[in-house]
Write a protein that holds these residues in place. Structure first.
Motif, PDB file in Angstrom:
ATOM      1  N   VAL A 182       1.760 123.988   6.948  1.00 45.58           N
ATOM      2  CA  VAL A 182       3.164 124.361   7.159  1.00 45.58           C
ATOM      3  C   VAL A 182       3.891 124.454   5.820  1.00 45.58           C
ATOM      4  N   ASN A 209       2.351 129.152   4.922  1.00 44.39           N
ATOM      5  CA  ASN A 209       1.615 128.869   6.161  1.00 44.39           C
ATOM      6  C   ASN A 209       0.104 128.797   5.910  1.00 44.39           C
ATOM      7  N   ARG A 263       6.130 125.389  13.055  1.00 44.24           N
ATOM      8  CA  ARG A 263       7.134 125.224  11.998  1.00 44.24           C
ATOM      9  C   ARG A 263       8.432 124.660  12.559  1.00 44.24           C
TER      10      ARG A 263
END
Length: 564
Positions: free
Chosen positions: A39, A43, A497
């Motif tokens: 995260v 990503n 996220r």
């Protein structure tokens, strides 16, 4: 087909402050051969992590991380399982949930009718000392065969030695017996409180139903003892750990004493999770806010175990009640615009000084009229007292319009939507709000506008299992199977996220938590499989094998929970 970027070597983390210095650094524990969802800003997906002294030391390939091994370092082979940041639940009622676990759950599959509920309440009454409350939670009249609340007379038949309270799943409505009404001083002649309604039968007698402030007022009188609250916190923390939750933004419950009980129990370790406590209450939250505004405390003060969060009030009701405050009438009732609690002037008078003193501000605002009101206050506060990065929040923001999403972006506001509600209440949303339901909890619109929305279940309103919330954000499926607002669905990594780094951002902790990057706190969750390759509809069944907070294991599924 999903495509993910792989980290090849942990030295690529150097720009993020990597602690990599070579083989002379030895880690406390190494995790290898996994699917590490970092995260981070790209990503990136890694395969190994090293942690030391409660923090992430390095992230990269198994080959690189194994170079940190020595005789003292433990090595965990993830065998392809997911390692991800611990879940940050950005809106949860810890005390309420824990207390509910100790009460009758109306979500028990065995309760399908009012007689079923009454039988369970009788069992509970047999184990509760005389005079103390017999409680039930999670009631939903739409899931009961009779399609209604139990009456005062039916609850009177449960016991004549205890007050009885059955709280609806939304937490805004209850049904109580005659003893409960008497404790609240509620009689035939009692007027409805401002912002609430006392249910009455055809003869004008209270029928036991208490709506919004009528419920909140009695709920305050039915408060638990300090010992009950401590036990509730212990139970809730254990359950949260089982689901990979490493931090909670507590959305308040019983007022000043409850907030300070959260602080004490977090600092003493009764609550394992890091706590970011909203300052308010279910009943008369403005009084609680004023109490703290007079103290030398600001948002963010505290420590790694407990910090004070935003000041919070209620502006309207529940999305499933339905009692949210809307600019257009309900589709199901052309005369109904919902319930609202405060005028614009009252909200400004309370929150503009709070902003000036350095507090983050937020409010329960589900309907678009309530969202407008809060955004107006945020706008006024920022114009009168400019402050960089205030990050004022909007709890829920259910019926957020497109123009409101853009205004959130302009004001730097952070919404905390509840896609998990679709799984339990989605069909009711379509019935009550019509086409507006297609745009409820608009996660895709937030993403496209660059608004850092979180993802939360508002437990105990619905199941706090983060995998359920992630699945609902991806599918938006209602109980009937219909998809409510296909255009507002988001992907798996975006959903993750929302409940990790975005949630951290909403509580000013993104530099310490919310992602797996060197130097950050080792708040981690190990799943029982790969979430990236799982079938979407299997996501709710994914379990957590291990939960780690600050490098300490607080839950491990292979044995008994570490904290029980």
């Amino acid at each position: 087909m999903r495509k993910f970027r792989k980290i090849q070597r942990s030295r690529r983390q150097s720009d993020a402050g990597s602690a990599w210095k070579g083989n002379d650094i030895m880690a406390k524990e190494l995790f290898i051969n996994g699917e590490v969802i970092t995260v981070n800003s790209q990503n990136e997906i890694a395969e190994a992590v090293a942690i030391e002294d409660g923090k992430v030391l390095a992230v990269g390939t198994a080959e690189d991380i194994l170079k940190l091994q020595d005789g003292e370092a433990a090595v965990t082979d993830l065998e392809g399982r997911t390692l991800m940041p611990g879940i940050i639940e950005s809106h949860i009622h810890t005390t309420m949930y824990g207390a509910n676990v100790l009460a009758v759950s109306c979500k028990d599959p065995g309760i399908r009718s009012i007689p079923d509920l009454l039988d369970k309440l009788k069992e509970q009454a047999a184990s509760v000392p005389e005079g103390q409350w017999v409680r039930a939670w999670g009631f939903n009249e739409n899931a009961i065969g009779e399609g209604r609340f139990p009456t005062r007379e039916e609850l009177d038949g449960v016991t004549d030695k205890h007050p009885v309270m059955v709280v609806r799943a939304c937490g805004h409505i209850s049904a109580v017996n005659s003893r409960g009404l008497a404790i609240g001083g509620i009689t035939r002649n009692t007027p409805d409180p401002e912002g609430g309604t006392i249910g009455r039968d055809a003869d004008g007698e209270p029928d036991g139903r208490l709506i919004e402030n009528a419920h909140m007022n009695l709920y305050q009188l039915a408060a638990h003892t300090r010992d009950e609250i401590r036990e509730a916190h212990r139970v809730a923390s254990g359950h949260f750990a089982e689901k990979g939750i490493t931090a909670v933004h507590d959305a308040t419950g019983y007022g000043i004493e409850n907030i300070e009980a959260l602080r004490e129990d977090a600092e003493e370790g009764v609550i394992a999770q890091r706590v970011y406590a909203m300052v308010g209450a279910l009943n008369n939250p403005d009084k609680v806010v004023r109490h703290y505004l007079e103290k030398d405390i600001r948002t963010g003060e505290g420590n790694d175990r407990f910090r004070y969060g935003p000041v919070k009030v209620f502006l309207d009701g529940s999305s499933s009640g339905p009692t949210v405050w809307t600019t257009e009438p309900y589709t199901s009732d052309p005369e109904n615009y919902g319930i609202h609690y405060m005028t614009q002037e009252e909200l400004d008078e309370l929150f503009v000084p709070a902003h000036e003193k350095g507090w983050q501000i937020t409010a329960h605002a589900q309907g678009d009229a309530a969202i407008d009101q809060l955004l107006n206050t945020i706008d006024k506060a920022l114009r009168l007292h400019p402050r960089e990065d205030a990050r004022h929040r909007i709890e829920h923001a259910g019926l957020a319009r497109k123009d409101q999403v853009q205004r959130m972006k302009e004001l730097g506001a952070v919404p905390t939507p509840n896609p998990a509600f679709f799984y339990e209440y989605g069909d009711g949303y379509v019935k009550n709000y019509g086409q507006r339901a297609q745009n409820m909890y608009p996660l895709a619109s937030y993403r496209e506008a660059g608004v850092p929305a979180t993802l939360t279940a508002d437990c105990p309103v619905t199941d706090f299992n983060p995998m359920r919330g992630i699945h609902s954000a991806i599918t938006r499926k209602a109980p009937s199977g219909q998809v409510v607002g296909e255009a507002e669905r988001i992907g798996l990594l975006d959903a993750i996220r929302c409940c990790t780094i975005n949630a951290a951002y909403s509580g000013f902790s993104e530099e310490r938590t919310g992602s797996i990057e060197p130097g950050k706190l080792a708040d981690l969750a190990i799943l029982d499989r790969s979430i990236l390759t799982a079938e979407i509809d299997d996501i709710p069944e994914i379990l957590v094998d291990r939960t780690i907070i600050g490098g300490e294991t607080v839950f491990e599924r292979s044995g008994e929970a570490v904290r029980s």
